[in-house]
Write a protein that holds these residues in place. Structure first.
Motif, mmCIF file in Angstrom:
data_model
loop_
_atom_site.group_PDB
_atom_site.id
_atom_site.type_symbol
_atom_site.label_atom_id
_atom_site.label_comp_id
_atom_site.label_asym_id
_atom_site.label_seq_id
_atom_site.Cartn_x
_atom_site.Cartn_y
_atom_site.Cartn_z
ATOM 1 N N PHE A 276 0.834 -1.198 0.000
ATOM 2 C CA PHE A 276 0.000 0.000 0.000
ATOM 3 C C PHE A 276 0.875 1.256 0.000
ATOM 4 O O PHE A 276 0.580 2.234 -0.697
ATOM 5 C CB PHE A 276 -0.928 0.011 1.220
ATOM 6 N N LYS A 277 1.954 1.235 0.771
ATOM 7 C CA LYS A 277 2.864 2.370 0.801
ATOM 8 C C LYS A 277 3.550 2.557 -0.556
ATOM 9 O O LYS A 277 3.790 3.688 -0.997
ATOM 10 C CB LYS A 277 3.921 2.169 1.892
ATOM 11 N N ALA A 278 3.855 1.415 -1.203
ATOM 12 C CA ALA A 278 4.529 1.494 -2.504
ATOM 13 C C ALA A 278 3.637 2.090 -3.577
ATOM 14 O O ALA A 278 4.134 2.545 -4.619
ATOM 15 C CB ALA A 278 4.988 0.094 -2.929
ATOM 16 N N MET A 279 2.340 2.105 -3.350
ATOM 17 C CA MET A 279 1.425 2.650 -4.349
ATOM 18 C C MET A 279 1.653 4.140 -4.565
ATOM 19 O O MET A 279 1.225 4.694 -5.580
ATOM 20 C CB MET A 279 -0.022 2.387 -3.935
ATOM 21 N N ARG A 280 2.382 4.793 -3.637
ATOM 22 C CA ARG A 280 2.709 6.201 -3.839
ATOM 23 C C ARG A 280 3.627 6.387 -5.033
ATOM 24 O O ARG A 280 3.647 7.448 -5.651
ATOM 25 C CB ARG A 280 3.380 6.759 -2.576
ATOM 26 N N GLN A 281 4.412 5.340 -5.340
ATOM 27 C CA GLN A 281 5.316 5.402 -6.488
ATOM 28 C C GLN A 281 4.646 4.946 -7.782
ATOM 29 O O GLN A 281 5.239 5.046 -8.852
ATOM 30 C CB GLN A 281 6.545 4.523 -6.234
ATOM 31 N N LEU A 282 3.446 4.396 -7.661
ATOM 32 C CA LEU A 282 2.747 3.833 -8.822
ATOM 33 C C LEU A 282 1.389 4.518 -8.941
ATOM 34 O O LEU A 282 0.351 3.981 -8.558
ATOM 35 C CB LEU A 282 2.601 2.322 -8.657
ATOM 36 N N SER A 283 1.402 5.714 -9.489
ATOM 37 C CA SER A 283 0.183 6.525 -9.523
ATOM 38 C C SER A 283 -0.915 5.906 -10.375
ATOM 39 O O SER A 283 -2.104 5.969 -10.027
ATOM 40 C CB SER A 283 0.515 7.929 -10.044
ATOM 41 N N GLN A 284 -0.546 5.269 -11.498
ATOM 42 C CA GLN A 284 -1.557 4.754 -12.418
ATOM 43 C C GLN A 284 -2.232 3.496 -11.889
ATOM 44 O O GLN A 284 -3.447 3.331 -12.021
ATOM 45 C CB GLN A 284 -0.918 4.489 -13.788
ATOM 46 N N ILE A 285 -1.449 2.617 -11.271
ATOM 47 C CA ILE A 285 -2.071 1.421 -10.715
ATOM 48 C C ILE A 285 -2.933 1.780 -9.507
ATOM 49 O O ILE A 285 -3.932 1.113 -9.214
ATOM 50 C CB ILE A 285 -1.001 0.367 -10.337
ATOM 51 N N THR A 286 -2.580 2.864 -8.813
ATOM 52 C CA THR A 286 -3.408 3.338 -7.703
ATOM 53 C C THR A 286 -4.760 3.811 -8.218
ATOM 54 O O THR A 286 -5.808 3.498 -7.636
ATOM 55 C CB THR A 286 -2.700 4.478 -6.964
ATOM 56 N N ARG A 287 -4.750 4.562 -9.298
ATOM 57 C CA ARG A 287 -6.020 5.002 -9.895
ATOM 58 C C ARG A 287 -6.846 3.811 -10.361
ATOM 59 O O ARG A 287 -8.075 3.790 -10.195
ATOM 60 C CB ARG A 287 -5.745 5.926 -11.084
ATOM 61 N N PHE A 288 -6.156 2.838 -10.953
ATOM 62 C CA PHE A 288 -6.875 1.651 -11.416
ATOM 63 C C PHE A 288 -7.520 0.918 -10.241
ATOM 64 O O PHE A 288 -8.670 0.462 -10.336
ATOM 65 C CB PHE A 288 -5.914 0.715 -12.150
ATOM 66 N N PHE A 289 -6.800 0.781 -9.128
ATOM 67 C CA PHE A 289 -7.356 0.107 -7.960
ATOM 68 C C PHE A 289 -8.590 0.831 -7.435
ATOM 69 O O PHE A 289 -9.598 0.197 -7.079
ATOM 70 C CB PHE A 289 -6.309 0.005 -6.844
ATOM 71 N N LEU A 290 -8.520 2.152 -7.350
ATOM 72 C CA LEU A 290 -9.668 2.918 -6.869
ATOM 73 C C LEU A 290 -10.869 2.736 -7.789
ATOM 74 O O LEU A 290 -12.008 2.560 -7.333
ATOM 75 C CB LEU A 290 -9.299 4.393 -6.761
ATOM 76 N N ALA A 291 -10.604 2.767 -9.114
ATOM 77 C CA ALA A 291 -11.689 2.573 -10.072
ATOM 78 C C ALA A 291 -12.273 1.166 -9.956
ATOM 79 O O ALA A 291 -13.499 0.980 -9.955
ATOM 80 C CB ALA A 291 -11.181 2.824 -11.494
ATOM 81 N N TRP A 292 -11.382 0.165 -9.846
ATOM 82 C CA TRP A 292 -11.831 -1.212 -9.757
ATOM 83 C C TRP A 292 -12.620 -1.458 -8.473
ATOM 84 O O TRP A 292 -13.584 -2.216 -8.454
ATOM 85 C CB TRP A 292 -10.632 -2.155 -9.842
ATOM 86 N N PHE A 293 -12.218 -0.806 -7.371
ATOM 87 C CA PHE A 293 -12.917 -0.923 -6.097
ATOM 88 C C PHE A 293 -14.387 -0.524 -6.256
ATOM 89 O O PHE A 293 -15.288 -1.186 -5.724
ATOM 90 C CB PHE A 293 -12.232 -0.028 -5.059
ATOM 91 N N LEU A 294 -14.637 0.539 -7.006
ATOM 92 C CA LEU A 294 -16.000 1.023 -7.207
ATOM 93 C C LEU A 294 -16.740 0.209 -8.263
ATOM 94 O O LEU A 294 -17.903 -0.182 -8.065
ATOM 95 C CB LEU A 294 -15.972 2.496 -7.618
ATOM 96 N N LEU A 295 -16.077 -0.061 -9.385
ATOM 97 C CA LEU A 295 -16.757 -0.705 -10.512
ATOM 98 C C LEU A 295 -17.125 -2.154 -10.207
ATOM 99 O O LEU A 295 -18.212 -2.615 -10.569
ATOM 100 C CB LEU A 295 -15.872 -0.638 -11.755
ATOM 101 N N SER A 296 -16.221 -2.905 -9.564
ATOM 102 C CA SER A 296 -16.524 -4.297 -9.266
ATOM 103 C C SER A 296 -17.692 -4.401 -8.307
ATOM 104 O O SER A 296 -18.549 -5.289 -8.434
ATOM 105 C CB SER A 296 -15.296 -4.994 -8.684
ATOM 106 N N ASP A 297 -17.764 -3.476 -7.350
ATOM 107 C CA ASP A 297 -18.894 -3.477 -6.424
ATOM 108 C C ASP A 297 -20.189 -3.168 -7.163
ATOM 109 O O ASP A 297 -21.234 -3.775 -6.900
ATOM 110 C CB ASP A 297 -18.649 -2.454 -5.316
ATOM 111 N N GLY A 298 -20.123 -2.232 -8.101
ATOM 112 C CA GLY A 298 -21.320 -1.907 -8.869
ATOM 113 C C GLY A 298 -21.818 -3.082 -9.699
ATOM 114 O O GLY A 298 -23.018 -3.376 -9.737
ATOM 115 N N ILE A 299 -20.886 -3.793 -10.361
ATOM 116 C CA ILE A 299 -21.275 -4.938 -11.191
ATOM 117 C C ILE A 299 -21.860 -6.060 -10.335
ATOM 118 O O ILE A 299 -22.906 -6.641 -10.660
ATOM 119 C CB ILE A 299 -20.061 -5.438 -11.991
ATOM 120 N N ASN A 300 -21.193 -6.375 -9.231
ATOM 121 C CA ASN A 300 -21.690 -7.430 -8.347
ATOM 122 C C ASN A 300 -23.045 -7.072 -7.743
ATOM 123 O O ASN A 300 -23.907 -7.940 -7.563
ATOM 124 C CB ASN A 300 -20.682 -7.691 -7.231
#
Length: 518
Positions: A276-300
């Motif tokens: 989680f701390k390393a995600m500060r160095q990986l801005s794009q995968i962090t955005r993807f995780f946030l998007a996936w957190f919302l979208l997967s919940d919506g689909i389910n």
């Protein structure tokens, strides 16, 4: 389970009445619709799955644990499904609160270890290795070319005769390094999508076969409680049998050994915290995780609400619900390869495919939300609407999850696939408790399940906006740099000699803490 009529809590529920409306007492004077209880149980199961996955996922990047844990959770999941036979009376229905979350946790953990194999096998695919060799060859020739130029510059007498040949080692077609890297990434994307599609297709075929057996069992035993228990046990045995059948063919590809004096659970939690701390160095995968957190919940949530409404309000039977699942899986098989051909024909990027399919999800959910305000006849109130929705979802749902896995495989750092895919799975299942809980609460307040579709619609809009901002090329560059930095730190630590205390007043703890911070 001592259900009563919603209109008169003193009268027992009569399921033989047409359009019966029953509720169940939970605590004190709290009565809930069975569909709402199902949603709350899904939320509770998602929370348990989140905790279990977070406790064991990081360990699979070390040694051969990925393969071993895949087998272990398949065995435990099989035993859990068989344990449903112990529920023989309404007084034992509380066991569902234990067995259902445990089964979910085992399945989700198995999914983490399975998905983590995708980027590993993509990187060793012949096409990907061939593209990688072209890039490495170009770099080698470029380095040799620079040495040639330096040599000719140092020998002025030879320079006028041979300097023009100094660049002859580079690719004769004039292809530059950035073009070769772009081709390599396109090859990786193509292979990732192909493997993901083939795996999804195989899974869908298995789902159809299992559901077909379950329908036969349900019809043959008149939809009795025992028929449901046999069907659940059959799915567990199927899961175990195929895991054991495939396991010998899986290459374990062991990672580095687990650090000494480390506990599995505490190590996984601390490792995930560092990730989680390393995600500060990986801005794009962090955005993807946030998007996936919302979208997967919506689909389910959309899928869960669809099943609850058909079962509770349209009075679908167990057999009809199973037939819905078979139809959904069958169409998913066709949809997976349909969108695969569309992507190949128009050469669409993975991100474009994700955004396109997300738009289709948003359109269907908007119909569920808007139509009830204009009509009391339509808006998921007719049986044919259910089947059309099932076909519609089937065409896109498997493809979206497959595309999301491919995006994850492209963005995660090499060598830490299981750790990052565990977060991918946690973002999925870790958010799944929110949607059912929120929609269950909406139903309890409004008495209407359809109002709950507002929640996933908002998730699709916000999550889609986040996903749109993800830069895949930048994310791949960040992952490569992160991997290189991690390797440099490991080599630095390995090069430091053991600490020797020469003075009683000297302490190694300060030095040790500095090294660990590296």
């Amino acid at each position: 389970m001592n259900g009563v009529k919603a209109a008169n809590l003193t009268q027992p529920c009569d399921t033989t009445e047409p359009n019966f409306d029953c509720v169940m007492r939970i605590f004190g004077n709290l009565y809930l619709d069975p569909g709402t209880i199902s949603l709350y149980l899904s939320s509770f199961s998602a929370v348990i799955s989140f905790v279990v996955s977070l406790s064991v996922a990081a360990i699979a990047d070390h040694g051969a644990y990925r393969k071993r844990l895949l087998a272990a959770f398949a065995i435990l999941g099989c035993l859990t499904s068989i344990s449903f036979f112990m529920i023989q009376s309404p007084s034992l229905f509380w066991m569902i609160l234990v067995l259902s979350p445990l089964g979910w946790a085992c399945y989700n953990a198995s999914s983490i270890f399975t998905n983590a194999f995708l980027p590993i096998y993509v990187r060793v695919h012949p096409k990907v290795l061939e593209a990688q060799d072209r890039v490495e060859s170009h770099l080698t020739l470029q380095e040799m070319d620079e040495k040639n130029k330096d040599f000719f510059r140092a020998n002025h007498m030879m320079s006028s005769h041979f300097y023009p040949y100094g660049s002859a080692l580079i690719n004769p077609t004039g292809t530059n390094y950035s073009t070769l890297v772009s081709e390599q990434r396109k090859t990786e994307e193509q292979v990732s999508n192909d493997l993901s599609a083939w795996c999804a297709g195989a899974g869908i075929i298995g789902t159809v076969i299992v559901q077909g057996f379950c329908i036969g069992i349900s019809i043959g035993m008149n939809e009795s409680l025992l028929s449901l228990q046999i069907a659940i046990a059959f799915t567990g045995v199927w899961w175990f049998a195929w895991t054991m059948a495939v396991l010998p063919w899986l290459n374990g590809r062991p990672g580095p050994p687990l650090p000494e004096c480390q506990n599995w659970i505490t190590y996984s939690w601390s490792k995930n915290f560092k990730t989680f701390k390393a995600m500060r160095q990986l801005s794009q995968i962090t955005r993807f995780f946030l998007a996936w957190f919302l979208l997967s919940d919506g689909i389910n949530t959309v899928t869960a609400l669809l099943y609850v409404i058909t079962y509770q309000e349209l009075k679908f039977t167990h057999t009809e619900s199973l037939m819905m699942t078979i139809a959904l899986s069958s169409v998913s098989f066709c949809g997976t390869y349909l969108f695969l051909m569309i992507r190949r024909y128009w050469k669409l990027s993975t991100k474009f495919m994700a955004m396109m399919i997300l738009g289709l999800f948003t359109t269907l959910t908007a119909y569920f939300v808007i139509m009830p305000y204009f009509s009391t006849v339509y808006g998921l109130r007719q049986d044919w609407e259910v089947w059309v929705s099932v076909v519609y979802l089937g065409l896109i749902i498997s493809t979206f999850f497959g595309v999301a896995k491919v995006m994850m495989a492209e963005l995660c750092p090499e060598g830490e696939e299981n750790e990052w895919f565990s977060l991918f799975q946690l973002a999925d299942k870790g958010s799944f408790w929110i949607g059912p809980f929120a929609t269950g609460a909406i139903q309890a307040l409004t008495g209407e399940f359809r109002t709950g579709f507002w929640f996933p619609l908002v998730l699709f809009i916000v999550g889609g906006a986040l996903l749109f901002t993800v830069d895949m090329n930048k994310g791949k560059d960040e992952a490569a740099k992160f991997r290189a930095d991690q390797e440099a730190k490991r080599r630095l630590l390995a090069s430091i000699p053991p600490i020797t205390i020469t003075d009683a007043g000297e302490s190694p703890f300060l030095t040790r803490s500095v090294l660990l911070d590296l």
